[in-house]
Scaffold this active site. Structure first.
Site, PDB file in Angstrom:
ATOM      1  N   GLY A 270    -126.869 -17.108  -1.431  1.00  0.00           N
ATOM      2  CA  GLY A 270    -125.731 -17.954  -1.061  1.00  0.00           C
ATOM      3  C   GLY A 270    -125.347 -17.953   0.402  1.00  0.00           C
ATOM      4  O   GLY A 270    -124.899 -18.964   0.935  1.00  0.00           O
TER       5      GLY A 270
ATOM      6  N   ASP B 172    -115.128 -13.777  -4.939  1.00  0.00           N
ATOM      7  CA  ASP B 172    -114.387 -14.340  -6.070  1.00  0.00           C
ATOM      8  C   ASP B 172    -113.648 -13.192  -6.768  1.00  0.00           C
ATOM      9  O   ASP B 172    -112.531 -12.857  -6.408  1.00  0.00           O
ATOM     10  CB  ASP B 172    -115.394 -15.049  -6.977  1.00  0.00           C
ATOM     11  CG  ASP B 172    -114.755 -15.761  -8.144  1.00  0.00           C
ATOM     12  OD1 ASP B 172    -113.519 -15.873  -8.183  1.00  0.00           O
ATOM     13  OD2 ASP B 172    -115.478 -16.217  -9.051  1.00  0.00           O
TER      14      ASP B 172
ATOM     15  N   LYS C 245    -111.297 -16.096  -2.593  1.00  0.00           N
ATOM     16  CA  LYS C 245    -110.327 -16.569  -3.593  1.00  0.00           C
ATOM     17  C   LYS C 245    -109.377 -15.425  -3.931  1.00  0.00           C
ATOM     18  O   LYS C 245    -109.637 -14.670  -4.887  1.00  0.00           O
ATOM     19  CB  LYS C 245    -111.053 -17.006  -4.877  1.00  0.00           C
ATOM     20  CG  LYS C 245    -112.047 -18.143  -4.724  1.00  0.00           C
ATOM     21  CD  LYS C 245    -112.702 -18.447  -6.080  1.00  0.00           C
ATOM     22  CE  LYS C 245    -113.813 -19.455  -5.973  1.00  0.00           C
ATOM     23  NZ  LYS C 245    -114.578 -19.617  -7.238  1.00  0.00           N
TER      24      LYS C 245
ATOM     25  N   PHE D 273    -113.997 -23.744  -8.636  1.00  0.00           N
ATOM     26  CA  PHE D 273    -115.428 -23.581  -8.393  1.00  0.00           C
ATOM     27  C   PHE D 273    -115.889 -24.517  -7.285  1.00  0.00           C
ATOM     28  O   PHE D 273    -115.622 -25.708  -7.310  1.00  0.00           O
ATOM     29  CB  PHE D 273    -116.228 -23.854  -9.671  1.00  0.00           C
ATOM     30  CG  PHE D 273    -117.658 -23.426  -9.546  1.00  0.00           C
ATOM     31  CD1 PHE D 273    -118.020 -22.102  -9.762  1.00  0.00           C
ATOM     32  CD2 PHE D 273    -118.637 -24.336  -9.179  1.00  0.00           C
ATOM     33  CE1 PHE D 273    -119.342 -21.703  -9.615  1.00  0.00           C
ATOM     34  CE2 PHE D 273    -119.956 -23.938  -9.027  1.00  0.00           C
ATOM     35  CZ  PHE D 273    -120.307 -22.617  -9.255  1.00  0.00           C
TER      36      PHE D 273
ATOM     37  N   ASP E 196    -124.333 -22.591  -4.841  1.00  0.00           N
ATOM     38  CA  ASP E 196    -124.946 -23.444  -5.852  1.00  0.00           C
ATOM     39  C   ASP E 196    -124.118 -23.556  -7.123  1.00  0.00           C
ATOM     40  O   ASP E 196    -123.276 -22.721  -7.423  1.00  0.00           O
ATOM     41  CB  ASP E 196    -126.310 -22.879  -6.244  1.00  0.00           C
ATOM     42  CG  ASP E 196    -126.175 -21.607  -7.094  1.00  0.00           C
ATOM     43  OD1 ASP E 196    -125.517 -20.653  -6.625  1.00  0.00           O
ATOM     44  OD2 ASP E 196    -126.687 -21.585  -8.223  1.00  0.00           O
TER      45      ASP E 196
HETATM   46  P1  IMP Z   1    -117.768 -12.083  -7.400  1.00  0.00           P
HETATM   47  O1  IMP Z   1    -118.610 -10.898  -7.735  1.00  0.00           O
HETATM   48  O2  IMP Z   1    -116.999 -12.576  -8.606  1.00  0.00           O
HETATM   49  O3  IMP Z   1    -116.854 -11.860  -6.222  1.00  0.00           O
HETATM   50  O4  IMP Z   1    -118.714 -13.287  -7.078  1.00  0.00           O
HETATM   51  C1  IMP Z   1    -119.524 -13.235  -6.007  1.00  0.00           C
HETATM   52  C2  IMP Z   1    -120.679 -14.203  -6.091  1.00  0.00           C
HETATM   53  O5  IMP Z   1    -120.523 -15.175  -7.122  1.00  0.00           O
HETATM   54  C3  IMP Z   1    -120.746 -14.967  -4.807  1.00  0.00           C
HETATM   55  O6  IMP Z   1    -121.538 -14.298  -3.860  1.00  0.00           O
HETATM   56  C4  IMP Z   1    -121.350 -16.274  -5.248  1.00  0.00           C
HETATM   57  O7  IMP Z   1    -122.749 -16.188  -5.224  1.00  0.00           O
HETATM   58  C5  IMP Z   1    -120.865 -16.455  -6.661  1.00  0.00           C
HETATM   59  N1  IMP Z   1    -119.666 -17.327  -6.702  1.00  0.00           N
HETATM   60  C6  IMP Z   1    -118.382 -16.972  -6.853  1.00  0.00           C
HETATM   61  N2  IMP Z   1    -117.561 -18.029  -6.849  1.00  0.00           N
HETATM   62  C7  IMP Z   1    -118.361 -19.108  -6.687  1.00  0.00           C
HETATM   63  C8  IMP Z   1    -118.099 -20.527  -6.580  1.00  0.00           C
HETATM   64  O8  IMP Z   1    -116.963 -21.033  -6.636  1.00  0.00           O
HETATM   65  N3  IMP Z   1    -119.201 -21.306  -6.386  1.00  0.00           N
HETATM   66  C9  IMP Z   1    -120.476 -20.815  -6.311  1.00  0.00           C
HETATM   67  N4  IMP Z   1    -120.748 -19.519  -6.406  1.00  0.00           N
HETATM   68  C10 IMP Z   1    -119.708 -18.664  -6.596  1.00  0.00           C
HETATM   69 MG    MG Z   2    -123.153 -14.655  -2.806  1.00  0.00          MG
END
Ligand code: IMP
Ligand code: MG
Length: 183
Positions: free
Chosen positions: A48, A107, A135, A156, A163
């Protein structure tokens, strides 16, 4: 409003290329100051963060080392599973070095808190994190990024490296999900 469709889902323009580049310019200047007299190692989280890392790095006046790692917590879904796998790919010895992790989006924070913990175990001289998007309403684990491009609501988003089920990474702007297609 500019709309796109990826698989069966519609997205509308949310953060423009110009806004992104302008914000990255500011972040780069901050990093140039912070790491002025230090040898910085940038650790980019694939897939990403590839696009934001590429643009940010080109705006730096310091000369960083660059390495890439991989971890995956999302599998074509629009909600974080909270499950995180292994840290893969780090080739650089970061002990006693200055490290900045580069992420696309924080996220729930599960991914980055895991990564910061694992990198921390390798005893870097300093360890900070930049994430293009954050977020705050969804954060369940770890701390907010040290450098944040944009704070966004818990919707999202896709584009600019990010992606939806592997589509949308090539987009120059960031798009947010909309429920019905506007006509
Ligand atoms: P976390 O572990 O929930 O903080 O999510 C981290 C990973 O989830 C990020 O590095 C992204 O690859 C993916 N991610 C989280 N939110 C989104 C979104 O809104 N769109 C796309 N990918 C997301
Ligand atoms: Mg990522």
């Amino acid at each position: 409003m500019k709309q796109i469709r990826l698989h069966d889902t519609y997205f509308s323009l949310y953060i423009s290329e110009d806004q992104i580049q302008e914000r990255l310019e500011q972040i780069a200047q901050e990093l140039n100051q912070t790491y002025l007299d230090k040898q910085l190692i940038l650790v980019v989280v694939l897939k990403g963060a590839f696009m934001v890392a590429s643009d940010l790095i080109k705006k730096l006046s310091i000369q960083p080392e660059i390495d890439f790692i991989r971890v995956s917590s999302y599998e074509g879904e629009m909600q974080s599973s909270g499950k995180v796998r292994n840290l893969l790919g780090l080739e650089t010895d970061i002990q006693d070095r200055h490290v900045l992790l580069i992420e696309d989006i924080v996220d729930t924070g599960y991914t980055t808190s895991y990564l910061m913990e694992e990198l921390g175990k390798k005893n870097p001289a300093s360890l900070q994190m930049f994430s293009l998007l954050y977020k705050p309403a969804n954060l369940k684990k770890g701390s907010p990024p040290d450098y944040i491009g944009f704070e966004i609501p818990p919707d999202f988003v896709v584009g600019y490296g990010m992606d939806y089920a592997q589509l949308g990474r090539e987009l120059k702007d960031i798009y947010t999900r909309v429920t019905p297609p506007e006509s």
